[in-house]
Write a protein that holds these residues in place. Structure first.
Motif, short mmCIF file in Angstrom:
data_model
loop_
_atom_site.label_atom_id
_atom_site.label_comp_id
_atom_site.label_asym_id
_atom_site.label_seq_id
_atom_site.Cartn_x
_atom_site.Cartn_y
_atom_site.Cartn_z
N ASP A 50 -4.64 -3.52 0.86
CA ASP A 50 -4.62 -2.07 1.08
C ASP A 50 -3.23 -1.47 0.94
O ASP A 50 -3.00 -0.32 1.38
CB ASP A 50 -5.17 -1.76 2.48
CG ASP A 50 -6.64 -2.14 2.62
OD1 ASP A 50 -7.36 -2.04 1.62
OD2 ASP A 50 -7.04 -2.52 3.73
N LEU A 51 -2.31 -2.19 0.34
CA LEU A 51 -0.93 -1.71 0.26
C LEU A 51 -0.83 -0.36 -0.45
O LEU A 51 -0.18 0.58 0.05
CB LEU A 51 -0.05 -2.73 -0.47
CG LEU A 51 1.42 -2.31 -0.59
CD1 LEU A 51 2.15 -2.58 0.71
CD2 LEU A 51 2.11 -3.03 -1.75
N PHE A 52 -1.47 -0.24 -1.60
CA PHE A 52 -1.35 1.00 -2.37
C PHE A 52 -2.16 2.14 -1.76
O PHE A 52 -1.82 3.31 -1.95
CB PHE A 52 -1.74 0.76 -3.83
CG PHE A 52 -0.68 0.04 -4.60
CD1 PHE A 52 0.42 0.72 -5.10
CD2 PHE A 52 -0.76 -1.33 -4.80
CE1 PHE A 52 1.42 0.05 -5.80
CE2 PHE A 52 0.23 -2.01 -5.49
CZ PHE A 52 1.33 -1.32 -5.99
N VAL A 53 -3.21 1.80 -1.01
CA VAL A 53 -3.93 2.83 -0.26
C VAL A 53 -3.01 3.41 0.80
O VAL A 53 -2.90 4.63 0.97
CB VAL A 53 -5.20 2.26 0.39
CG1 VAL A 53 -5.87 3.32 1.27
CG2 VAL A 53 -6.17 1.77 -0.68
N ASP A 54 -2.32 2.52 1.52
CA ASP A 54 -1.38 2.98 2.55
C ASP A 54 -0.24 3.79 1.92
O ASP A 54 0.17 4.82 2.48
CB ASP A 54 -0.78 1.78 3.29
CG ASP A 54 -1.82 1.02 4.10
OD1 ASP A 54 -2.87 1.61 4.42
OD2 ASP A 54 -1.59 -0.17 4.40
N LEU A 55 0.25 3.34 0.77
CA LEU A 55 1.34 4.03 0.11
C LEU A 55 0.94 5.43 -0.33
O LEU A 55 1.67 6.41 -0.10
CB LEU A 55 1.82 3.22 -1.11
CG LEU A 55 2.88 3.90 -2.00
CD1 LEU A 55 4.12 4.27 -1.19
CD2 LEU A 55 3.24 2.99 -3.17
N ILE A 56 -0.23 5.57 -0.94
CA ILE A 56 -0.63 6.87 -1.48
C ILE A 56 -0.92 7.88 -0.36
O ILE A 56 -0.80 9.08 -0.56
CB ILE A 56 -1.84 6.73 -2.43
CG1 ILE A 56 -1.90 7.94 -3.37
CG2 ILE A 56 -3.14 6.59 -1.66
CD1 ILE A 56 -2.88 7.79 -4.51
#
Length: 269
Positions: A50-56
């Motif tokens: 979920d790294l890029f979900v958190d980032l966006i």
């Protein structure tokens, strides 16, 4: 014939006085598709699911705010007299360079908090970013903005464009060059190029810097054709100045990082 041409409706959905605009839908779609692609590649590169979900969740609103602030600053002569329109982002008026500043700054902070190298995240995200830009330009198309100078229907027909694009380029009695389309095509080609560079296995950071160079080259050319450029001075277009600076800085960074050995870590490592 031309007098009967009607522009496409900018509003996709209406609920009484509440409107959902195609501009926002198209940009959201580009962001979502980019997120899916980045998340899948991130998982393959060993990053948390979920790294890029958190980032966006952080980067998207910050980027939009920065993009709007950037645009308003360079159009202050207008917005100082129409302050109520400063937040009217649904009418268009965001600057990609402002969004990139916000996104990069957010990612730098985010990467440090997560303990993951910024360049690793940036490399994985680069194809998604340029794909989102390619799709997002069609939001400009719906708003009849980000176009070039006046032209003729004959010129547009010679480009073998479908009628719906030609007709949408007919604005207040004049046909305009579809520079939104030029940039969109350039960005789609950049997306393909960056996917290919993944297989080359460049040094860490070089896919992202290649994105910056590719986008800036295309933006410099397209900006020279546009009629709505943000101006640094009466003669200098801000986007062209920024594009030149970004190309130079990116090339210097690639050379510097290789000489210092920072690029010994490869994309696939």
């Amino acid at each position: 014939m031309d007098e009967t041409i009607q522009p496409l409706n900018r509003i996709a959905i209406e609920f009484g006085n509440f409107h959902i605009y195609w501009y926002g839908i198209i940009i959201a779609f580009g962001a979502l598709l980019g997120l899916i692609i980045a998340s899948r590649e991130g998982k393959r590169r060993g990053l948390p699911k979920d790294l890029f979900v958190d980032l966006i969740l952080f980067a998207a609103p910050i980027s939009i705010i920065c993009a709007r602030i950037y645009y308003v600053i360079f159009e202050w002569s207008y917005y100082s007299e129409h302050p109520s329109e400063i937040i009217s982002i649904w009418n268009g008026g965001i600057a990609i360079h402002g969004a990139l500043i916000g996104a990069v700054a957010t990612t730098i902070v985010f990467s440090r908090v997560k303990g993951i190298p910024f360049w690793k995240i940036a490399d994985i995200a680069a194809p998604s970013v340029i794909l989102g830009q390619a799709i997002g330009r069609w939001g400009n198309f719906m708003n009849q903005e980000a176009h070039g100078g006046p032209t003729t229907r004959h010129f547009l027909e010679n480009l073998h464009l479908p009628d719906f694009i030609i007709n949408q380029m007919y604005i207040e009695g004049v046909y305009y060059i579809p520079t939104f389309l030029y940039e969109s095509i350039w960005d789609f080609l950049g997306f393909i190029l960056l996917l290919a560079l993944r297989k080359v296995n460049l040094g860490r950071g070089e896919i992202f810097l290649s994105y910056v160079i590719w986008y800036s080259i295309g933006r410099y050319y397209v900006e020279g054709l546009r009629t709505d450029s943000l101006m640094l001075t009466s003669q200098l277009r801000m986007a062209q100045v920024i594009s030149i600076v970004l190309i130079i800085v990116s090339l210097v960074l690639i050379i510097y990082r290789r000489k210092k050995g920072y690029a010994q870590v490869k994309y696939r490592d």
